[in-house]
Design an enzyme around this catalytic site. Structure first.
Site, PDB file in Angstrom:
ATOM      1  N   LYS A  13      34.834 130.471  -7.911  1.00  9.38           N
ATOM      2  CA  LYS A  13      33.540 131.315  -7.299  1.00  9.38           C
ATOM      3  C   LYS A  13      33.944 131.804  -5.789  1.00  9.38           C
ATOM      4  O   LYS A  13      33.600 133.034  -5.470  1.00  9.38           O
ATOM      5  CB  LYS A  13      32.278 130.495  -7.041  1.00  9.38           C
ATOM      6  CG  LYS A  13      31.986 129.976  -8.567  1.00  9.38           C
ATOM      7  CD  LYS A  13      30.709 129.237  -8.726  1.00  9.38           C
ATOM      8  CE  LYS A  13      30.846 127.764  -7.881  1.00  9.38           C
ATOM      9  NZ  LYS A  13      31.617 126.857  -8.736  1.00  9.38           N
ATOM     10  N   ARG A  88      21.812 126.849  -9.174  1.00  7.55           N
ATOM     11  CA  ARG A  88      22.394 125.948  -9.804  1.00  7.55           C
ATOM     12  C   ARG A  88      21.674 124.985 -10.933  1.00  7.55           C
ATOM     13  O   ARG A  88      22.409 124.002 -11.658  1.00  7.55           O
ATOM     14  CB  ARG A  88      22.957 124.793  -8.960  1.00  7.55           C
ATOM     15  CG  ARG A  88      24.415 124.881  -8.397  1.00  7.55           C
ATOM     16  CD  ARG A  88      24.703 124.010  -7.478  1.00  7.55           C
ATOM     17  NE  ARG A  88      26.103 123.443  -7.437  1.00  7.55           N
ATOM     18  CZ  ARG A  88      27.065 123.903  -6.776  1.00  7.55           C
ATOM     19  NH1 ARG A  88      26.773 125.131  -5.959  1.00  7.55           N
ATOM     20  NH2 ARG A  88      28.262 123.614  -6.765  1.00  7.55           N
ATOM     21  N   ARG A 127      43.244 122.031  -3.454  1.00  8.02           N
ATOM     22  CA  ARG A 127      42.523 122.997  -2.543  1.00  8.02           C
ATOM     23  C   ARG A 127      42.841 122.771  -1.042  1.00  8.02           C
ATOM     24  O   ARG A 127      42.384 121.657  -0.507  1.00  8.02           O
ATOM     25  CB  ARG A 127      41.204 123.324  -2.969  1.00  8.02           C
ATOM     26  CG  ARG A 127      40.401 124.160  -2.029  1.00  8.02           C
ATOM     27  CD  ARG A 127      39.197 124.578  -2.414  1.00  8.02           C
ATOM     28  NE  ARG A 127      38.286 123.507  -2.741  1.00  8.02           N
ATOM     29  CZ  ARG A 127      37.215 123.722  -3.578  1.00  8.02           C
ATOM     30  NH1 ARG A 127      36.722 124.931  -3.607  1.00  8.02           N
ATOM     31  NH2 ARG A 127      36.349 122.502  -3.661  1.00  8.02           N
ATOM     32  N   ARG A 171      30.859 115.838 -10.079  1.00  6.14           N
ATOM     33  CA  ARG A 171      30.381 117.208  -9.864  1.00  6.14           C
ATOM     34  C   ARG A 171      30.491 118.009 -11.253  1.00  6.14           C
ATOM     35  O   ARG A 171      29.633 118.742 -11.577  1.00  6.14           O
ATOM     36  CB  ARG A 171      31.258 118.054  -8.791  1.00  6.14           C
ATOM     37  CG  ARG A 171      30.562 117.861  -7.502  1.00  6.14           C
ATOM     38  CD  ARG A 171      31.673 118.003  -6.540  1.00  6.14           C
ATOM     39  NE  ARG A 171      32.435 119.497  -6.057  1.00  6.14           N
ATOM     40  CZ  ARG A 171      33.557 119.571  -5.627  1.00  6.14           C
ATOM     41  NH1 ARG A 171      34.409 118.781  -5.220  1.00  6.14           N
ATOM     42  NH2 ARG A 171      33.908 120.733  -5.613  1.00  6.14           N
TER      43      ARG A 171
END
Ligand code: AP5
Ligand code: MG
Ligand code: ZN
Length: 215
Positions: A13, A88, A127, A171
């Site tokens: 995203k 969300r 990341r 998550r």
């Protein structure tokens, strides 16, 4: 052009939102980035959000809806915006609908990036983000030229505190329980587009351009 980017943690995203901003100039509105910035600045909101974020849980709806309410009123959202990580859950999606109505805006496209769980863990654990300019990297897929240093600005790269295997799993389960159903929520609007987020970053971006170019 008002866009929502949906997808599990690590779907891309943020990566795609930054590309859209570079090309079209619409601001990227990431509730995750706004909360991390608040924490960095030591605000009450940031400190409150920290324990939820570190556990991979959603920050309470009233906090993130308040953030979006303020942000959408800012002048740079006039010609377009990209929502990254909001809404969300269904309550947030309903609140967003009301805010947009009040501002006389509507969503043009909801783009949902789908990626398999195993790939997400790999993406997230590799990341790195530039502390100075926010540019994103991946240590294997899109590494910087020099280890730990941003190609764009020379800033130091850092790893998010919630980017470890254990929190990523949490998550992902929160995504499955609360966020995945937003696909069904938006699919009746005629503006919902599902994309294969497993494809190469450039390929995903090309598909997004095809969608928004068709508006
Ligand atoms: P947030 O910051 O939004 O995290 P997230 O949703 O878990 O998503 P990520 O930012 O991890 O993933 P991304 O999809 O942006 O992927 P990226 O492009 O970086 O939220 C963090 C926390 O804040 C939440 O857990 C919650 O506590 C709180 N929060 C935020 N919003 C909230 C809300 N609305 N309500 C309640 N709480 C909220 O890509 C990941 C990596 O993969 C990168 O290294 C990238 O280079 C690489 N990559 C990207 N695309 C590809 C590709 N196509 N191929 C290969 N590698 C790729
Ligand atoms: Mg992100
Ligand atoms: Zn940088």
């Amino acid at each position: 052009m008002n866009l929502i980017l949906l997808g599990p943690p690590g779907a891309g995203k943020g990566t795609q939102a930054k590309r859209i901003t570079e090309t079209h100039g619409f601001p990227q509105i990431s509730t995750g980035d706004i909360l991390r910035e608040a924490l960095k600045n030591g605000t009450e909101m940031g400190l409150k959000a920290k324990s939820f974020m570190d556990q991979g849980k959603l920050v309470p709806d009233e906090v993130v809806i308040g953030i979006i309410d303020d942000r959408l009123r800012q002048g740079d959202c006039k010609s377009g915006l990209i929502l990254d990580g909001f809404p969300r859950n269904v309550a947030q999606a309903e609140a967003l609908g009301k805010l947009l109505d009040r501002l006389g805006k509507q969503i043009d496209f909801v783009i949902d990036l789908s990626v398999e769980e195993g790939e997400l863990v790999q993406r997230i654990c590799g990341r790195r983000t530039c502390k100075k300019c926010g540019m994103g990297y991946h240590i294997s897929f899109t590494p910087p030229v020099a280890d730990g240093i941003c190609d764009k600005c020379g800033g130091e790269l850092s790893q998010r505190s919630d980017d470890n295997e254990e929190t990523v799993k949490k998550r992902f389960s929160v995504y499955k329980e609360q966020s995945e159903q937003l696909g069904a929520f938006y699919s009746t609007t005629g503006r919902y587009r599902k994309l294969n987020g497993m494809a190469d970053i450039n390929e995903v971006y090309r598909s997004i351009e095809e969608i928004i170019g068709a508006a």
